[in-house]
Structure formats: structure tokens, C-alpha cells
Design a protein around this motif. Structure first.
Motif, short mmCIF file in Angstrom:
data_model
loop_
_atom_site.label_atom_id
_atom_site.label_comp_id
_atom_site.label_asym_id
_atom_site.label_seq_id
_atom_site.Cartn_x
_atom_site.Cartn_y
_atom_site.Cartn_z
N TRP A 1 5.72 -80.85 -114.15
CA TRP A 1 5.94 -79.69 -113.29
C TRP A 1 5.48 -79.97 -111.86
CZ3 TRP A 1 3.74 -75.08 -116.65
CH2 TRP A 1 4.61 -74.82 -117.71
N ALA A 2 4.43 -80.73 -111.75
CA ALA A 2 3.91 -81.08 -110.42
C ALA A 2 4.50 -82.39 -109.92
CB ALA A 2 2.39 -81.18 -110.47
N HIS A 3 4.41 -83.42 -110.75
CA HIS A 3 4.77 -84.77 -110.34
C HIS A 3 6.27 -84.90 -110.03
CE1 HIS A 3 3.78 -88.95 -109.80
NE2 HIS A 3 4.69 -89.33 -110.68
N LEU A 4 7.09 -84.16 -110.79
CA LEU A 4 8.53 -84.27 -110.61
C LEU A 4 9.16 -83.02 -110.00
CD1 LEU A 4 9.48 -86.00 -113.99
CD2 LEU A 4 8.78 -87.06 -111.83
N ASP A 5 8.78 -81.84 -110.51
CA ASP A 5 9.47 -80.61 -110.08
C ASP A 5 9.05 -80.15 -108.69
OD1 ASP A 5 10.58 -80.85 -112.56
OD2 ASP A 5 9.55 -79.13 -113.45
N LEU A 6 7.76 -80.09 -108.42
CA LEU A 6 7.33 -79.72 -107.08
C LEU A 6 7.81 -80.77 -106.07
CD1 LEU A 6 5.91 -77.99 -105.02
CD2 LEU A 6 3.73 -79.06 -105.68
N THR A 7 7.78 -82.03 -106.46
CA THR A 7 8.28 -83.09 -105.59
C THR A 7 9.75 -82.86 -105.23
OG1 THR A 7 6.71 -84.70 -106.50
CG2 THR A 7 8.66 -85.58 -105.40
N ALA A 8 10.55 -82.47 -106.23
CA ALA A 8 11.97 -82.20 -105.99
C ALA A 8 12.16 -80.99 -105.09
CB ALA A 8 12.70 -81.99 -107.32
N ALA A 9 11.35 -79.95 -105.30
CA ALA A 9 11.44 -78.75 -104.47
C ALA A 9 11.10 -79.05 -103.01
CB ALA A 9 10.52 -77.67 -105.02
N ILE A 10 10.12 -79.90 -102.80
CA ILE A 10 9.74 -80.29 -101.43
C ILE A 10 10.89 -81.04 -100.76
CG2 ILE A 10 8.23 -81.82 -100.09
CD1 ILE A 10 6.00 -81.12 -102.11
N GLY B 1 0.24 -73.52 -110.15
CA GLY B 1 0.86 -73.86 -108.88
C GLY B 1 -0.12 -74.34 -107.83
N GLY B 2 -1.40 -74.03 -107.99
CA GLY B 2 -2.43 -74.54 -107.09
C GLY B 2 -3.04 -75.84 -107.56
N GLN B 3 -2.79 -76.19 -108.82
CA GLN B 3 -3.21 -77.49 -109.33
C GLN B 3 -2.19 -78.57 -108.96
OE1 GLN B 3 -3.53 -76.96 -113.58
NE2 GLN B 3 -5.04 -75.31 -113.42
N ALA B 4 -0.95 -78.14 -108.78
CA ALA B 4 0.17 -79.05 -108.61
C ALA B 4 0.09 -80.00 -107.42
CB ALA B 4 1.48 -78.26 -108.56
N PRO B 5 -0.43 -79.59 -106.25
CA PRO B 5 -0.42 -80.54 -105.12
C PRO B 5 -1.11 -81.86 -105.41
CG PRO B 5 -0.94 -78.35 -104.33
CD PRO B 5 -0.93 -78.27 -105.84
N GLY B 6 -2.17 -81.84 -106.19
CA GLY B 6 -2.91 -83.07 -106.48
C GLY B 6 -2.18 -84.04 -107.38
N LEU B 7 -1.10 -83.58 -108.02
CA LEU B 7 -0.31 -84.44 -108.91
C LEU B 7 1.10 -84.68 -108.37
CD1 LEU B 7 -1.26 -82.87 -112.37
CD2 LEU B 7 -2.38 -84.75 -111.16
N CYS B 8 1.38 -84.13 -107.20
CA CYS B 8 2.71 -84.19 -106.60
C CYS B 8 2.85 -85.46 -105.77
CB CYS B 8 2.91 -82.95 -105.74
SG CYS B 8 4.41 -82.93 -104.76
N ILE C 1 -1.62 -90.68 -111.93
CA ILE C 1 -0.89 -89.98 -110.87
C ILE C 1 -1.80 -89.07 -110.05
CG2 ILE C 1 1.31 -90.05 -112.10
CD1 ILE C 1 0.85 -87.14 -112.93
N ASN C 2 -3.10 -89.21 -110.23
CA ASN C 2 -4.07 -88.35 -109.54
C ASN C 2 -4.09 -88.64 -108.04
OD1 ASN C 2 -6.33 -87.04 -108.50
ND2 ASN C 2 -7.60 -87.44 -110.29
N GLY C 3 -3.70 -87.64 -107.25
CA GLY C 3 -3.72 -87.81 -105.80
C GLY C 3 -4.58 -86.77 -105.11
N PHE C 4 -5.55 -86.23 -105.81
CA PHE C 4 -6.37 -85.15 -105.25
C PHE C 4 -7.15 -85.61 -104.02
CE2 PHE C 4 -5.20 -83.12 -109.12
CZ PHE C 4 -5.38 -81.76 -108.92
#
Length: 316
Positions: A99-108, A128-135, A218-221
Motif C-alpha cells: 500500500w505504501a511501497h507501490l500504491d502511494l508511489t504510483a499516486a505520487i 496513511g501516515g505510516q506510508a511515507p517511510g515505506l514509499c 524498504i525502510n526509508g524513515f
């Protein structure tokens, strides 16, 4: 509400229509785009929701953001959820981190291509607030705002026995048996089995998904540097202060500001209630101003300076 042009009370015209976004692993995300028909310098905003909460829940707030000055707002469903449900035969193989690594990335990628001249702002509810660190593309955001984003570790909630029972005694076996958690017994929409199994495992882990070796890859926090505002809702039995601080401390490269709000004249809020229209006049304005122009609400505190309660919690 039907898509199409809308005339607002202040004389402006907005438009909203359904959109499709291609994401990795051959998945199509579905959502709705809200946009101002006039030209302004307001940001384009991506609304990333809570687990199993349909994008439609955020439509009223998206319209409020347009009225406050946003150029556009995208609300979308994660893969396996609501209108992005896709082919259910694949539900057992879905991963929550996608949801973060692929979906939020696609939305961006989709939003930046559509609005190249506007700053991009993120708004996240719970997951949705956890997602940026995995996007993979979070650096595209100029700022990010979250509501009720916390560690899901069951013992950090105010209802540890209930959360444990829901996820470990019921959610896990049902997901394994059926390949899904059906809507009547889910926290919201029907949830794919693979995603529920991930979530349940994280909820049982002291450091939530940070204990998962696949997340480590995939941790990018520590790369999140944009200004960050997090809202703690005082009557949220899941997103307790302790749970919120325990999660937000992982955003180490930015000064996360924490705003605590209390229920008032508009009634209780809880974990899922902030984006209900009842709170439009009471709780939305200061958060919306942050998203639109970066005005920090009064009364925030620095998470990096907060007194974290990191003592071993009680277990059931």
C-alpha cells in the motif's frame, strides 16, 4: 455524490471525477480527483487513508480542502480495498507494505505528472501516515500531515485484550481459512487475507512492522525530511499518546510536530472520526491550513523532545 462540476457557496466552480491509476505488480487503483476549475497556487494533495477505510469516506474533507485553497485533491483506494479490490484470487498474495511501497508511489507519480506546477502535499490517516517511510517517492512531498498515526502494537492501545482477540484469535485464522476477512467482521471494507496476516503479525510485535525483516529492506524513515505535523486525538483508544510517540520517533530526519486535540462541541472523535463532517468547523480548519500553506497550529510540541514511554508494556 455524483461526479462532475460543482458550484460552491463562494462562487467558485470545482470538478470531481473518478480516475484510474496504474500501479506496480499489474494492479489498477481507483479513486476520485477533486480539482478547482480556477487557477491558483494551492497545492495538489494526496489523501492516503486508514486500513480498510474506503476512499469515499474522505470525499467531504477533499471538498473542504478545495474550498480552503487546494488546487486538487486525490482520494484513492489501496489495492485489495473497496473500488481497488481487483481480482480476489490474488488476495492471499497481497502484502500490506505494498500500500505504501507501490500504491502511494504510483499516486505520487500520477499526481506530479498531472500538476507539475504545484507543490505536492500528503495527508495520511492512520496507516496513511505510516506510508511515507515505506514509499519510494516520498521526497516529492513538500510537507505531510497525519491524523491518528501510531504503532499498532496491541499493548500500546487502551484496549489490548480486545485488539489481541480481534486480530490474533479471529482475524488471523479467518484470513488464513478464507483468504480474506469479510466486511461484516472487518474493521471496515473486506480485507485481503495476505494483508490481514501481515497486519496481525505486526500488531503482535513489540516494534510493530519494524520487527519485520521484509520492512527493513524498504525502510526509508530516516530519509523523510519534509515538515511533518501529526494529530493525536485524545479519545482515540487505538492511537494513544504512547502508541503515537512510539511510531513517530522513527521519523528521525525531521522535526515532527505533534498536535493533541480534544473532543468538544462537535462530539467524540475516536480513531476514525476526525474526517466526519461533524468536525468541519471545529477541528478541520487548523489542520487544513497546515496542508494548504504550512501554517503550524498553535500548541504543538516536538516529538523529538517528548517524553517517550518506552518501558515494557503489560501483556495479556
Amino acid at each position: 455524490m455524483a461526479a462532475g462540476p460543482r458550484h460552491t457557496s463562494d462562487g467558485n466552480t470545482t470538478d470531481e471525477h473518478d480516475v484510474s491509476i496504474k500501479a506496480a505488480k499489474n494492479w489498477t487503483l481507483h479513486g476520485r480527483l477533486f480539482q478547482s476549475q480556477g487557477q491558483n497556487n494551492g497545492p495538489a494533495i494526496i489523501m492516503s487513508g486508514a486500513a480498510a477505510v474506503p476512499a469515499g469516506y474522505y470525499h467531504h474533507y477533499a471538498r473542504a480542502l478545495l474550498a480552503a485553497g487546494a488546487q486538487a485533491v486525490l482520494c484513492y483506494d489501496y489495492r485489495g480495498i473497496a473500488r481497488s479490490a481487483g481480482d480476489r484470487k490474488h488476495w492471499r498474495s497481497l502484502k500490506m507494505a505494498d500500500w505504501a511501497h507501490l500504491d502511494l508511489t504510483a499516486a505520487i507519480a500520477w499526481m506530479t505528472a498531472k500538476y507539475p506546477g504545484h507543490p505536492l502535499v500528503g495527508c495520511g490517516h492512520s496507516y496513511g501516515g505510516q506510508a511515507p517511510g515505506l514509499c519510494q517517492a516520498a521526497s516529492a512531498f513538500v510537507r505531510y500531515g497525519t491524523v491518528a498515526t501510531m504503532s499498532g502494537y496491541y499493548a500500546k492501545t487502551d484496549q489490548p485484550v480486545r485488539v489481541w482477540a480481534q486480530t490474533q484469535l479471529f482475524g488471523r485464522p479467518i484470513a488464513a481459512l478464507l483468504g480474506q476477512v469479510p466486511k461484516p467482521i472487518s474493521v471496515g471494507e473486506a480485507m485481503p487475507g495476505g494483508i490481514m496476516l501481515d497486519w496481525a503479525r505486526w500488531i503482535a510485535s513489540r516494534n510493530y512492522f519494524f520487527d519485520d525483516p521484509k520492512i527493513a529492506a524498504i525502510n526509508g524513515f530516516d530519509e523523510i525530511k519534509m515538515p511533518f505535523l501529526a494529530v493525536h486525538v485524545e479519545d482515540d483508544v487505538w492511537g494513544t499518546r504512547s502508541a503515537i510517540l512510539d511510531f513517530l520517533r522513527h521519523y528521525t530526519a525531521t522535526d515532527v510536530r505533534l498536535l493533541t486535540i480534544k473532543p468538544g462541541a462537535s462530539g467524540p472523535i475516536g480513531h476514525l472520526g476526525f474526517f466526519r463532517r461533524a468536525h468541519k468547523e471545529t477541528h478541520w480548519p487548523q489542520f487544513s491550513r497546515w496542508l494548504i500553506d504550512g501554517t503550524m497550529p498553535a500548541g504543538t510540541e516536538s516529538v523529538s523532545q517528548a517524553a517517550f514511554d518506552l518501558s515494557p508494556p503489560d501483556t495479556v
